[in-house]
Design an enzyme around this catalytic site. Structure first.
Site, PDB file in Angstrom:
ATOM      1  N   PRO A 231       7.119 -28.674   7.208  1.00 30.19           N
ATOM      2  CA  PRO A 231       8.457 -29.597   7.170  1.00 30.19           C
ATOM      3  C   PRO A 231       8.947 -30.399   8.249  1.00 30.19           C
ATOM      4  CG  PRO A 231       9.360 -27.468   7.147  1.00 30.19           C
ATOM      5  CD  PRO A 231       7.802 -27.301   7.036  1.00 30.19           C
TER       6      PRO A 231
ATOM      7  N   TYR B  95      16.519 -32.637  16.260  1.00 39.92           N
ATOM      8  CA  TYR B  95      15.338 -31.682  16.283  1.00 39.92           C
ATOM      9  C   TYR B  95      15.452 -31.014  17.505  1.00 39.92           C
ATOM     10  CZ  TYR B  95      13.264 -33.979  11.964  1.00 39.92           C
ATOM     11  OH  TYR B  95      12.875 -34.180  11.041  1.00 39.92           O
TER      12      TYR B  95
ATOM     13  N   TYR C 185       7.371 -41.256  12.598  1.00 41.65           N
ATOM     14  CA  TYR C 185       8.230 -40.868  11.833  1.00 41.65           C
ATOM     15  C   TYR C 185       8.695 -41.848  10.487  1.00 41.65           C
ATOM     16  CZ  TYR C 185      12.314 -37.912  11.097  1.00 41.65           C
ATOM     17  OH  TYR C 185      13.320 -36.940  10.241  1.00 41.65           O
TER      18      TYR C 185
ATOM     19  N   LYS D   4       7.324 -35.297   6.105  1.00 41.68           N
ATOM     20  CA  LYS D   4       6.403 -36.015   5.622  1.00 41.68           C
ATOM     21  C   LYS D   4       6.092 -35.737   4.069  1.00 41.68           C
ATOM     22  CE  LYS D   4       5.213 -39.141   8.548  1.00 41.68           C
ATOM     23  NZ  LYS D   4       6.700 -39.884   8.415  1.00 41.68           N
TER      24      LYS D   4
ATOM     25  N   HIS E  93      19.277 -44.395   8.846  1.00 40.84           N
ATOM     26  CA  HIS E  93      19.284 -43.814  10.151  1.00 40.84           C
ATOM     27  C   HIS E  93      18.316 -44.693  11.081  1.00 40.84           C
ATOM     28  CE1 HIS E  93      21.019 -39.566   9.659  1.00 40.84           C
ATOM     29  NE2 HIS E  93      21.646 -40.369   8.858  1.00 40.84           N
TER      30      HIS E  93
HETATM   31  C1  DHB Z   1      15.346 -32.268   6.155  1.00 43.75           C
HETATM   32  C2  DHB Z   1      14.199 -31.668   5.974  1.00 43.75           C
HETATM   33  C3  DHB Z   1      13.084 -31.709   6.724  1.00 43.75           C
HETATM   34  O1  DHB Z   1      11.896 -31.085   6.670  1.00 43.75           O
HETATM   35  C4  DHB Z   1      13.066 -32.753   7.818  1.00 43.75           C
HETATM   36  O2  DHB Z   1      11.975 -32.883   8.701  1.00 43.75           O
HETATM   37  C5  DHB Z   1      14.396 -33.468   8.145  1.00 43.75           C
HETATM   38  C6  DHB Z   1      15.461 -33.549   7.087  1.00 43.75           C
HETATM   39  C7  DHB Z   1      16.507 -32.347   5.304  1.00 43.75           C
HETATM   40  O3  DHB Z   1      16.450 -31.650   4.320  1.00 43.75           O
HETATM   41  O4  DHB Z   1      17.566 -32.756   5.458  1.00 43.75           O
END
Ligand code: DHB
Length: 390
Positions: free
Chosen positions: A291, A200, A383, A295, A72
């Protein structure tokens, strides 16, 4: 039994450490109280930083991330009902890979097996003892045999509820943590991807994340109350919530049957030092992040890259004091990731008690970030991940 390094936890951190040590001629035993099927069947994180991918490929774990994973080159921040793309390649010349943690585990487990590694899944009644001259870990194998392993070093790679962390003597560790007034509701969807990159979303109804798994399965999350119960949410209720948060201005989620509903814990936590005498912590055992910044897994792999070097130094010099360098080198990245995860969380989630001013200010922040090349580059750099320490 004797070994050089005893590792508690056969997740990505424990298995990668065992692999990296093997490459420098250091032997280890890895144990986990979970069975192989249980670890392989748990849905976890999805995004690997560029440095994590290089680490897995260059250290010879597997090339599958390059062939099976999806590169990506950017990510979408959606607010006010509009998509704002952050172009990682253009801004910082990096990418991330969508490659689920389960696949990382399968690759590492297969590599250890092929190299004759000693990994024991499904052990019970594990006891660690660091009081003597050597750390000792005792456990019962799945066939009922009681085994005692004495090691030069003991590694706690045993996750956020780490038993190894609690084996530190009282008073030698500091702890920092922060709770949040929300959690994530995660689920799998049988449908094609809704978009070719992650989205997001900030909305007045709360945060939502559109992620992916395969051409036919997707992973999505939405912000919920910490005490929410998965069984209270049927498919209709979930889609009603997701549409409110994400759909609009020509964008519509691809919907389908929902499975694997879970409420994810959500907290920031750090403990230091990560070493006491012959006991060292890695990954979630030493720190957890919310999450939102993707990270957690990456931080665990970065810890292990540094830890493997510190352990090689220890055997090279015979001096246990070199192990103190591990905490110093790992913690800088840990606190960067703590800040990024906290920041991304507070920027994109809506607290129940947020004032109208707070909500408008969040839009100002997102607009400043996505509308500025410098702001977007700051996000892209964090990121996609910082360089691994030298
Ligand atoms: C996923 C989980 C995450 O916490 C994140 O920031 C991006 C993707 C995932 O499970 O695909």
């Amino acid at each position: 039994t004797r070994t050089q390094v005893a590792i508690v936890g056969a997740g990505p951190a424990g298995l990668l450490l065992s692999h990296l040590l093997h490459r420098t001629g250091i032997e280890s035993i890895v144990i986990d109280n979970r069975g192989y099927e249980q670890i392989a069947g748990t849905i976890r994180a999805g995004i690997l930083e560029a440095g994590s991918v290089r680490l897995l490929v260059d250290s010879g774990v597997s090339d599958r991330v390059l062939t099976e994973g999806m590169r990506h080159d950017g990510v979408v921040l959606r607010f006010h009902g509009e998509n704002h793309r952050i172009d990682f390649q253009d801004l910082v010349g990096e990418s991330v890979w969508l490659y689920p943690q389960t696949e990382v585990f399968l690759d590492l487990s297969a590599r250890r097996a092929a190299d004759g590694g000693d990994v024991r899944y499904g052990v019970t009644d594990t006891v660690v003892d660091i009081a003597g001259a050597r750390p000792v870990v005792t456990f019962t194998e799945s066939d009922g045999t009681r085994v005692e392993v004495a090691a030069d070093l003991l590694i706690g790679a045993d996750g956020s509820r780490s038993m190894c962390r609690h084996a530190f003597p009282a008073g030698v560790r500091d702890e920092w943590f922060r709770e949040y007034p929300f959690a994530w509701f995660g689920f799998l969807v049988e449908a094609p991807p809704s978009h070719d990159e992650l989205i997001y979303t900030r909305s007045d109804f709360g945060f939502a994340l559109i992620s992916q798994r395969t051409s036919t399965m997707q992973r999505m999350y939405f912000q919920c109350r910490p005490d929410e119960r998965p069984e209270d949410w049927d498919d209709d209720r979930i889609w009603t919530e997701m549409r409110k948060r994400v759909n609009g201005n020509g964008f519509e989620l691809a919907e389908g049957p929902i499975s694997a509903k879970t409420v994810l814990p959500f907290r920031s936590f750090v403990t230091a030092p990560m070493r006491h005498d012959k006991l060292l912590l890695a990954g979630d055992a030493a720190h957890t992040v919310p999450p939102t910044g993707a990270k957690g897994l990456n931080l665990a792999l970065a810890d292990v890259a540094v830890l493997a070097e510190s352990i090689a130094d220890f055997y090279g010099t015979g001096d246990a004091d070199v192990l103190d360098r591990y905490t110093e080198r790992a913690l800088d990245r840990v606190w960067r990731a703590q800040h990024f995860s906290y920041w991304a969380t507070t920027m994109l989630h809506t607290a129940a008690d947020a004032s109208p001013f707070d909500r408008q200010r969040q839009h100002g922040e997102l607009s400043m970030l996505t509308g500025s090349r410098h702001g977007a580059a700051y996000f892209a750099e964090a990121y996609t991940g910082w360089q691994h320490p030298k």
